[in-house]
Design an enzyme around this catalytic site. Structure first.
Site, PDB file in Angstrom:
ATOM      1  N   ASN A 100      32.683  19.378-120.739  1.00 50.19           N
ATOM      2  CA  ASN A 100      33.074  20.750-120.396  1.00 50.19           C
ATOM      3  C   ASN A 100      32.050  21.350-119.429  1.00 50.19           C
ATOM      4  O   ASN A 100      31.113  20.666-119.016  1.00 50.19           O
ATOM      5  CB  ASN A 100      33.231  21.598-121.665  1.00 50.19           C
ATOM      6  CG  ASN A 100      31.938  21.677-122.436  1.00 50.19           C
ATOM      7  OD1 ASN A 100      30.969  22.239-121.965  1.00 50.19           O
ATOM      8  ND2 ASN A 100      31.911  21.080-123.624  1.00 50.19           N
ATOM      9  N   ASP A 106      35.652  19.378-128.984  1.00 48.92           N
ATOM     10  CA  ASP A 106      36.409  19.397-130.243  1.00 48.92           C
ATOM     11  C   ASP A 106      37.109  18.065-130.502  1.00 48.92           C
ATOM     12  O   ASP A 106      37.432  17.744-131.643  1.00 48.92           O
ATOM     13  CB  ASP A 106      37.452  20.519-130.199  1.00 48.92           C
ATOM     14  CG  ASP A 106      36.786  21.886-130.316  1.00 48.92           C
ATOM     15  OD1 ASP A 106      35.882  22.028-131.156  1.00 48.92           O
ATOM     16  OD2 ASP A 106      37.139  22.800-129.551  1.00 48.92           O
ATOM     17  N   PHE A 140      28.130  30.886-131.247  1.00 48.65           N
ATOM     18  CA  PHE A 140      28.628  31.456-129.995  1.00 48.65           C
ATOM     19  C   PHE A 140      30.133  31.216-129.986  1.00 48.65           C
ATOM     20  O   PHE A 140      30.588  30.184-130.473  1.00 48.65           O
ATOM     21  CB  PHE A 140      28.007  30.754-128.787  1.00 48.65           C
ATOM     22  CG  PHE A 140      26.761  31.411-128.286  1.00 48.65           C
ATOM     23  CD1 PHE A 140      25.575  31.321-129.000  1.00 48.65           C
ATOM     24  CD2 PHE A 140      26.763  32.126-127.090  1.00 48.65           C
ATOM     25  CE1 PHE A 140      24.420  31.929-128.542  1.00 48.65           C
ATOM     26  CE2 PHE A 140      25.613  32.734-126.624  1.00 48.65           C
ATOM     27  CZ  PHE A 140      24.447  32.637-127.347  1.00 48.65           C
ATOM     28  N   LYS A 159      36.152  33.157-136.762  1.00 45.51           N
ATOM     29  CA  LYS A 159      35.175  32.052-136.796  1.00 45.51           C
ATOM     30  C   LYS A 159      33.984  32.401-137.692  1.00 45.51           C
ATOM     31  O   LYS A 159      33.434  31.542-138.382  1.00 45.51           O
ATOM     32  CB  LYS A 159      34.696  31.714-135.384  1.00 45.51           C
ATOM     33  CG  LYS A 159      35.750  30.970-134.569  1.00 45.51           C
ATOM     34  CD  LYS A 159      35.296  30.675-133.151  1.00 45.51           C
ATOM     35  CE  LYS A 159      36.465  30.122-132.345  1.00 45.51           C
ATOM     36  NZ  LYS A 159      36.202  30.040-130.917  1.00 45.51           N
TER      37      LYS A 159
HETATM   38  O1  PMT Z   1      25.555  26.529-121.096  1.00 44.56           O
HETATM   39  P1  PMT Z   1      25.953  27.678-120.181  1.00 44.56           P
HETATM   40  O2  PMT Z   1      26.484  27.199-118.859  1.00 44.56           O
HETATM   41  O3  PMT Z   1      24.847  28.682-120.009  1.00 44.56           O
HETATM   42  O4  PMT Z   1      27.196  28.453-120.859  1.00 44.56           O
HETATM   43  C1  PMT Z   1      27.002  29.164-122.053  1.00 44.56           C
HETATM   44  C2  PMT Z   1      28.193  28.983-123.010  1.00 44.56           C
HETATM   45  C3  PMT Z   1      29.444  29.572-122.395  1.00 44.56           C
HETATM   46  C4  PMT Z   1      28.419  27.487-123.315  1.00 44.56           C
HETATM   47  C5  PMT Z   1      27.794  29.744-124.333  1.00 44.56           C
HETATM   48  O5  PMT Z   1      27.605  31.095-124.042  1.00 44.56           O
HETATM   49  C6  PMT Z   1      28.874  29.597-125.408  1.00 44.56           C
HETATM   50  O6  PMT Z   1      29.803  30.380-125.489  1.00 44.56           O
HETATM   51  N1  PMT Z   1      28.745  28.548-126.273  1.00 44.56           N
HETATM   52  C7  PMT Z   1      29.723  28.221-127.319  1.00 44.56           C
HETATM   53  C8  PMT Z   1      30.889  27.477-126.714  1.00 44.56           C
HETATM   54  C9  PMT Z   1      31.869  27.004-127.767  1.00 44.56           C
HETATM   55  O7  PMT Z   1      31.924  25.830-128.044  1.00 44.56           O
HETATM   56  O8  PMT Z   1      32.533  27.944-128.380  1.00 44.56           O
HETATM   57  P2  PMT Z   1      33.662  27.655-129.527  1.00 44.56           P
HETATM   58  O9  PMT Z   1      34.279  28.968-129.715  1.00 44.56           O
HETATM   59  O10 PMT Z   1      34.493  26.488-129.159  1.00 44.56           O
HETATM   60  O11 PMT Z   1      32.810  27.256-130.796  1.00 44.56           O
HETATM   61  C10 PMT Z   1      32.310  28.221-131.712  1.00 44.56           C
HETATM   62  C11 PMT Z   1      30.975  27.766-132.271  1.00 44.56           C
HETATM   63  O12 PMT Z   1      31.166  26.565-133.032  1.00 44.56           O
HETATM   64  C12 PMT Z   1      29.936  27.459-131.227  1.00 44.56           C
HETATM   65  O13 PMT Z   1      28.717  27.987-131.682  1.00 44.56           O
HETATM   66  C13 PMT Z   1      29.908  25.940-131.161  1.00 44.56           C
HETATM   67  O14 PMT Z   1      28.597  25.445-130.847  1.00 44.56           O
HETATM   68  C14 PMT Z   1      30.303  25.551-132.579  1.00 44.56           C
HETATM   69  N2  PMT Z   1      31.012  24.262-132.657  1.00 44.56           N
HETATM   70  C15 PMT Z   1      32.200  24.096-132.010  1.00 44.56           C
HETATM   71  C16 PMT Z   1      32.872  22.890-132.131  1.00 44.56           C
HETATM   72  C17 PMT Z   1      32.307  21.852-132.895  1.00 44.56           C
HETATM   73  N3  PMT Z   1      32.908  20.685-133.010  1.00 44.56           N
HETATM   74  N4  PMT Z   1      31.138  22.040-133.511  1.00 44.56           N
HETATM   75  C18 PMT Z   1      30.474  23.242-133.408  1.00 44.56           C
HETATM   76  O15 PMT Z   1      29.395  23.418-133.973  1.00 44.56           O
END
Ligand code: PMT
Length: 405
Positions: A215, A284, A328, A342
């Protein structure tokens, strides 16, 4: 990881050397700062080079010495601005009467003077000169002017000077200069009781030996948090996807590739950390089957079967004991609603929600626009700011939440 004797790790110090006999003592100052973990960049005036050669400072600091406004290291367009930008502190040692006069008048006639004008961080001026010169009203007035600029003047020591006179004028002992730096630079170490695990960047899910699914995460957000936490005294474990930006100094960097590898590393350290901040964009899904040889194209469409990766944060939420969990959320619609779901599902204390469709927010940018959403449901929309400033706000909130726990 690192001890107290390495307490300048992660800090960048620019040491300015002007032309006095005490310049030889500055070699030891640079050595002490380097041993304590600081990244030291030396800037020399023309007169300083009459007393000591740049090669000595280069050997001790491990960095090229900067001599001229027009001599840019590769990638630096304006050395005076770059040095001013990277310096957590500037130390002028020795500061001669002439240099102090130039600085008091705001003169920009060489690299050191120009850099000083551009510097917005801590400046320490360590005068060294003959006693009569030091006591002269012109020099004292100039020194007072530097104090008015907000610079710290590290008073010279009293003693026998190189010229044979006795009185104030000897360059302050290096221990005293370092103590002064410690007092101010390490002052705000409000997180020195915490071990913080930060995840950053994108994971890569292999398809075959040459291809992967990933990504747009650059790692900037996670790296900024790790850097800020380290500067505030925390022990930092940074579990990061494969990235190109320069990693923060003084952190325990663990590079991983896939979501499964990130899962394994984060879980391995989970018990001994106080806070987890999951800024990484974790894949994911991963291919059901990873080809051992490069997949050949045969003119037909290719269908990849994907399976779910483990959700790291979900697992941390289930196993949570004393830890504080910060997630995040990268959203493109219904930001607050999705983020709140979440928080609940993953048992988080704080969610940093960014709408990644907003200009200046999310992936690859130096800024972000986020809403902080707390487990209790309160939400706080923040304006656009640098990822560095946002990191400090997140850390302030973590500290507050930790105190309330
Ligand atoms: O790295 P940059 O270019 O500076 O960009 C920053 C960012 C956009 C990546 C950052 O600000 C951000 O939003 N990171 C989280 C991205 C994300 O995966 O969001 P999500 O909504 O899909 O996941 C929610 C949370 O679960 C996140 O904290 C993620 O780390 C966590 N997660 C998600 C999937 C997974 N399989 N395991 C996880 O732990």
């Amino acid at each position: 990881m690192y001890g107290k004797e390495q307490n300048f790790r992660g800090y960048k110090v620019v040491v300015g050397v002007s032309g006095g006999i005490a310049a030889y003592k500055t070699v030891d100052l640079v050595s002490l700062l380097t041993k304590r973990g600081a990244e030291v960049h030396v800037v020399m005036t023309k007169a300083a080079r009459e007393f000591i050669g740049p090669v000595t400072f280069e050997a001790i600091s491990g960095n090229k010495v900067h001599l001229d406004v027009f001599d840019s290291p590769p990638g630096w367009h304006f050395p005076h601005l770059e040095l001013a930008r990277i310096a957590d502190a500037v130390v002028i040692a020795p500061a001669t009467a002439h240099f102090i006069g130039r600085a008091a008048c705001g003169m920009a006639d060489d690299l050191l003077g120009t850099m000083l004008l551009a510097c917005q961080n801590l400046v320490f001026v360590c005068p060294a000169m003959n006693v009569a010169m030091y006591k002269h009203p012109a020099v004292q007035a100039n020194i007072n002017k530097l104090r008015e600029f907000g610079y710290t003047v590290v008073e010279p020591d009293y003693g026998r000077l190189a010229c044979g006179d006795t009185g104030p004028g000897r360059l302050a002992e290096n221990d005293r200069i370092i103590k002064e730096l410690e007092n101010q630079l390490l002052f705000n170490q409000d997180l020195n009781d915490y071990t913080i695990l930060v995840t950053a960047g994108a994971t890569r899910e292999p398809i075959d030996p040459v291809r992967f699914i990933s990504n747009r995460s650059s790692g900037k957000m996670g790296f900024a948090i790790a850097r800020a936490a380290r500067k505030r005294g925390a022990r930092v474990i940074l579990v990061s996807g494969v990235l190109h930006p320069k990693p923060p100094e003084g952190v325990n960097l663990i590079e991983v590739e896939s979501a499964q590898e990130m899962y394994d590393e984060v879980l391995k350290h989970y018990e001994c950390v106080d806070v987890v901040i999951k800024a990484a964009a974790v894949g994911d899904y991963m291919p059901e089957n990873v080809a051992s040889q490069k997949i050949k194209k045969n003119g037909n469409a290719l269908t990849l079967e994907l399976k779910r990766n483990p959700d790291i944060l979900l697992e941390l939420g289930k196993r949570k004991q004393h830890q504080l969990l910060v997630g995040f959320a990268a959203e493109t619609q219904d930001v607050e609603k999705n983020a709140k779901e979440k928080i609940f599902k993953k048992n988080l204390d704080l969610m940093v929600a960014n709408d990644v469709t907003v200009p200046g927010a999310g992936f690859g940018t130096d800024t972000n626009v986020v809403k902080l959403i707390f487990a209790g449901g309160e939400a706080n929309q923040l304006p656009m700011m640098t990822k560095e400033d946002l990191s400090n706000i997140i850390l302030d909130n973590i500290r507050m939440l930790k105190k309330c726990k």
